[in-house]
Design a protein around this motif. Structure first.
Motif, PDB file in Angstrom:
ATOM      1  N   LYS A   1       0.817  -1.213   0.000  1.00 18.41           N
ATOM      2  CA  LYS A   1       0.000   0.000   0.000  1.00 18.41           C
ATOM      3  C   LYS A   1       0.850   1.261   0.000  1.00 18.41           C
ATOM      4  O   LYS A   1       0.456   2.297   0.522  1.00 18.41           O
ATOM      5  CB  LYS A   1      -0.951  -0.012   1.194  1.00 18.41           C
ATOM      6  N   ILE A   2       2.028   1.167  -0.602  1.00 17.81           N
ATOM      7  CA  ILE A   2       2.930   2.320  -0.638  1.00 17.81           C
ATOM      8  C   ILE A   2       2.333   3.467  -1.458  1.00 17.81           C
ATOM      9  O   ILE A   2       2.466   4.639  -1.087  1.00 17.81           O
ATOM     10  CB  ILE A   2       4.294   1.909  -1.211  1.00 17.81           C
ATOM     11  N   GLN A   3       1.670   3.146  -2.575  1.00 17.98           N
ATOM     12  CA  GLN A   3       1.115   4.219  -3.401  1.00 17.98           C
ATOM     13  C   GLN A   3       0.099   5.040  -2.619  1.00 17.98           C
ATOM     14  O   GLN A   3       0.060   6.269  -2.738  1.00 17.98           O
ATOM     15  CB  GLN A   3       0.458   3.634  -4.660  1.00 17.98           C
ATOM     16  N   ALA A   4      -0.730   4.384  -1.818  1.00 15.45           N
ATOM     17  CA  ALA A   4      -1.713   5.109  -1.008  1.00 15.45           C
ATOM     18  C   ALA A   4      -1.016   6.014   0.002  1.00 15.45           C
ATOM     19  O   ALA A   4      -1.480   7.128   0.280  1.00 15.45           O
ATOM     20  CB  ALA A   4      -2.626   4.117  -0.287  1.00 15.45           C
ATOM     21  N   ILE A   5       0.096   5.551   0.541  1.00 18.57           N
ATOM     22  CA  ILE A   5       0.866   6.370   1.484  1.00 18.57           C
ATOM     23  C   ILE A   5       1.423   7.592   0.776  1.00 18.57           C
ATOM     24  O   ILE A   5       1.347   8.722   1.288  1.00 18.57           O
ATOM     25  CB  ILE A   5       1.996   5.526   2.113  1.00 18.57           C
ATOM     26  N   HIS A   6       1.963   7.397  -0.422  1.00 18.56           N
ATOM     27  CA  HIS A   6       2.467   8.527  -1.198  1.00 18.56           C
ATOM     28  C   HIS A   6       1.343   9.491  -1.560  1.00 18.56           C
ATOM     29  O   HIS A   6       1.512  10.715  -1.501  1.00 18.56           O
ATOM     30  CB  HIS A   6       3.157   8.028  -2.472  1.00 18.56           C
ATOM     31  N   ASP A   7       0.207   8.941  -1.958  1.00 18.98           N
ATOM     32  CA  ASP A   7      -0.936   9.788  -2.321  1.00 18.98           C
ATOM     33  C   ASP A   7      -1.416  10.623  -1.150  1.00 18.98           C
ATOM     34  O   ASP A   7      -1.976  11.710  -1.330  1.00 18.98           O
ATOM     35  CB  ASP A   7      -2.089   8.921  -2.843  1.00 18.98           C
ATOM     36  N   ALA A   8      -1.189  10.127   0.063  1.00 16.45           N
ATOM     37  CA  ALA A   8      -1.572  10.870   1.266  1.00 16.45           C
ATOM     38  C   ALA A   8      -0.540  11.935   1.628  1.00 16.45           C
ATOM     39  O   ALA A   8      -0.714  12.661   2.611  1.00 16.45           O
ATOM     40  CB  ALA A   8      -1.762   9.910   2.433  1.00 16.45           C
ATOM     41  N   GLY A   9       0.517  12.030   0.829  1.00 18.72           N
ATOM     42  CA  GLY A   9       1.508  13.088   1.043  1.00 18.72           C
ATOM     43  C   GLY A   9       2.722  12.688   1.850  1.00 18.72           C
ATOM     44  O   GLY A   9       3.568  13.529   2.161  1.00 18.72           O
ATOM     45  N   ILE A  10       2.854  11.413   2.193  1.00 16.36           N
ATOM     46  CA  ILE A  10       4.020  10.946   2.947  1.00 16.36           C
ATOM     47  C   ILE A  10       5.006  10.319   1.966  1.00 16.36           C
ATOM     48  O   ILE A  10       4.778   9.221   1.446  1.00 16.36           O
ATOM     49  CB  ILE A  10       3.625   9.909   4.019  1.00 16.36           C
ATOM     50  N   THR A  11       6.104  11.022   1.680  1.00 13.65           N
ATOM     51  CA  THR A  11       7.078  10.567   0.682  1.00 13.65           C
ATOM     52  C   THR A  11       8.517  10.577   1.196  1.00 13.65           C
ATOM     53  O   THR A  11       9.445  10.326   0.420  1.00 13.65           O
ATOM     54  CB  THR A  11       7.014  11.472  -0.565  1.00 13.65           C
ATOM     55  N   GLY A  12       8.704  10.864   2.467  1.00 12.01           N
ATOM     56  CA  GLY A  12      10.058  10.978   2.991  1.00 12.01           C
ATOM     57  C   GLY A  12      10.616  12.379   2.872  1.00 12.01           C
ATOM     58  O   GLY A  12      11.813  12.596   3.097  1.00 12.01           O
ATOM     59  N   GLU A  13       9.768  13.341   2.544  1.00 10.50           N
ATOM     60  CA  GLU A  13      10.198  14.735   2.411  1.00 10.50           C
ATOM     61  C   GLU A  13      10.851  15.211   3.705  1.00 10.50           C
ATOM     62  O   GLU A  13      10.355  14.975   4.801  1.00 10.50           O
ATOM     63  CB  GLU A  13       8.985  15.622   2.097  1.00 10.50           C
ATOM     64  N   GLY A  14      12.007  15.863   3.549  1.00  8.06           N
ATOM     65  CA  GLY A  14      12.712  16.394   4.705  1.00  8.06           C
ATOM     66  C   GLY A  14      13.634  15.401   5.387  1.00  8.06           C
ATOM     67  O   GLY A  14      14.303  15.753   6.355  1.00  8.06           O
TER      68      GLY A  14
END
Length: 366
Positions: A1-14
């Protein structure tokens, strides 16, 4: 479910991840748009100027990096999707032919100085169990003290030599499972066991680059693939829970494995279990003790040496000059081929910067 996590805005930013590996081909389509800075180590070959060696020298590091910040494309169309595409990568080519064990300590020291949050190392210097470099231990201790999480690959088969970081306290030792969450096995089909395994992650027939002789997407297998997966998940968790300490994030990593809540448990095949991105992000790490859970009796550094002692200085320069410690064993890429060690590495001398946008694309044990 990584794509859903990315779609929620969690991408490792920062979050900054230091990748310690061999050669790198940053111009492949998969890595275009990624924030990658190559940190050059003195007397260690430039990891991105080895095109004459072709895919063999570049596929391992390029594939590992793609599992962290890959954009989902390749020369053949689809490509590896990075677990933490918004993260910043500091790349160290310490597993190249002319590097030796001291380059690991140099890379760790520089990564801390550059603000790394996580270190991902899919391989290491092959050594005997009693030949751990004191410089490596000191640098790991300093990194842990600075709040850096270190993720490293276990061997893919029984061997008389082991990766440099495997028996170092406080690091996350990663083994591999397949798509059905079954642990990897030895070549003869017997169980793969290890007394130092902490967690397992997908590492069998994972998307990679260069393993078929092209920069299109191809499959590769081994702990080298599962290690950046774990590093990427920790980056997602660090972004989601910025107030958590590194020790609390490691507590959460080993407690929220599998698909269902469970008591903390361990085995010599899957450690504390299969990492689970959804549960890792759902559970607030603040509920767990602020104490690194990955220390074992009889291994160095001790818990008190890391967290109770005053900050230590950098590894002894005189020790680096006289070449004490092991230096005759070869590098191993977590179960892959070996190359001869030639020159010690001690200083950071050149900085290469991030690459631009563009478009390009493993079956091998790495």
């Amino acid at each position: 479910k990584i794509q859903a996590i990315h779609d929620a805005g969690i991408t490792g930013e920062g979050v900054t991840i230091a990748v310690l590996d061999a050669g790198l081909s940053p111009d492949v389509a998969t890595l275009q748009g990624a924030d990658i800075e190559v940190r050059q180590l003195d007397q260690c070959p430039d990891p991105i100027t080895r095109a004459e060696d072709g895919f063999e020298a570049l596929k391992h590091g390029t594939s590992a990096t793609s599992l962290i910040v890959g954009n989902g494309t390749s020369a053949s169309g689809s490509g590896p999707v990075g677990l933490a595409p918004g993260s910043r990568v500091l790349y160290y080519g310490v597993l190249q032919e002319s590097c030796e064990v001291k380059s690991i300590a140099a890379a760790l020291d520089d990564a801390v100085a550059q603000g790394a949050d996580i270190v991902s190392m899919s391989g290491g210097y092959g050594r005997l169990a009693d030949e751990l470099s004191e410089g490596t231990v000191d640098s790991v201790a300093a990194a842990l003290r600075a709040g850096v999480m270190i993720v490293t690959a276990l061997p893919n088969s029984d061997s008389t030599s082991i990766p440099e970081l495997m028996t170092v306290n406080g690091v996350v030792n990663v083994a591999a499972v397949d798509g059905a969450a079954q642990p990897a096995t030895q070549r003869d089909g017997s169980s793969m066991t290890n007394a130092d395994v902490d967690v397992v992650a997908p590492g069998i027939d994972v998307a990679g680059l260069g393993w078929d002789g092209t920069w299109g997407m191809s499959a590769w297998s081994g702990t080298s693939a599962s290690t950046p997966v774990v590093a990427g998940l920790l980056a997602l968790a660090k972004e989601k829970w910025p107030g958590a300490t590194s020790s609390q994030l490691l507590q959460s990593l080993i407690r929220n494995t599998g698909s269902e809540p469970h008591e903390l448990e361990w085995s010599d095949t899957i450690g504390h279990g299969v990492v689970n991105a959804t549960r890792l992000l759902e559970e607030d790490p603040a509920q767990y003790p602020d104490e690194n859970p990955l220390f074992k009796d009889g291994q160095a550094p001790t818990f008190d040496e890391v967290y109770s002692a005053p900050e230590s200085s950098a590894p002894d320069a005189a020790d680096a000059q006289n070449g004490t410690g092991p230096g005759a064993l070869p590098w191993v890429l977590a179960g892959g081929g070996a190359v001869v060690v030639v020159v010690a590495v001690t200083l950071i001398v050149v900085i290469r910067t991030r690459r631009g946008h563009g478009g390009m694309g493993g079956d091998d044990v790495a």
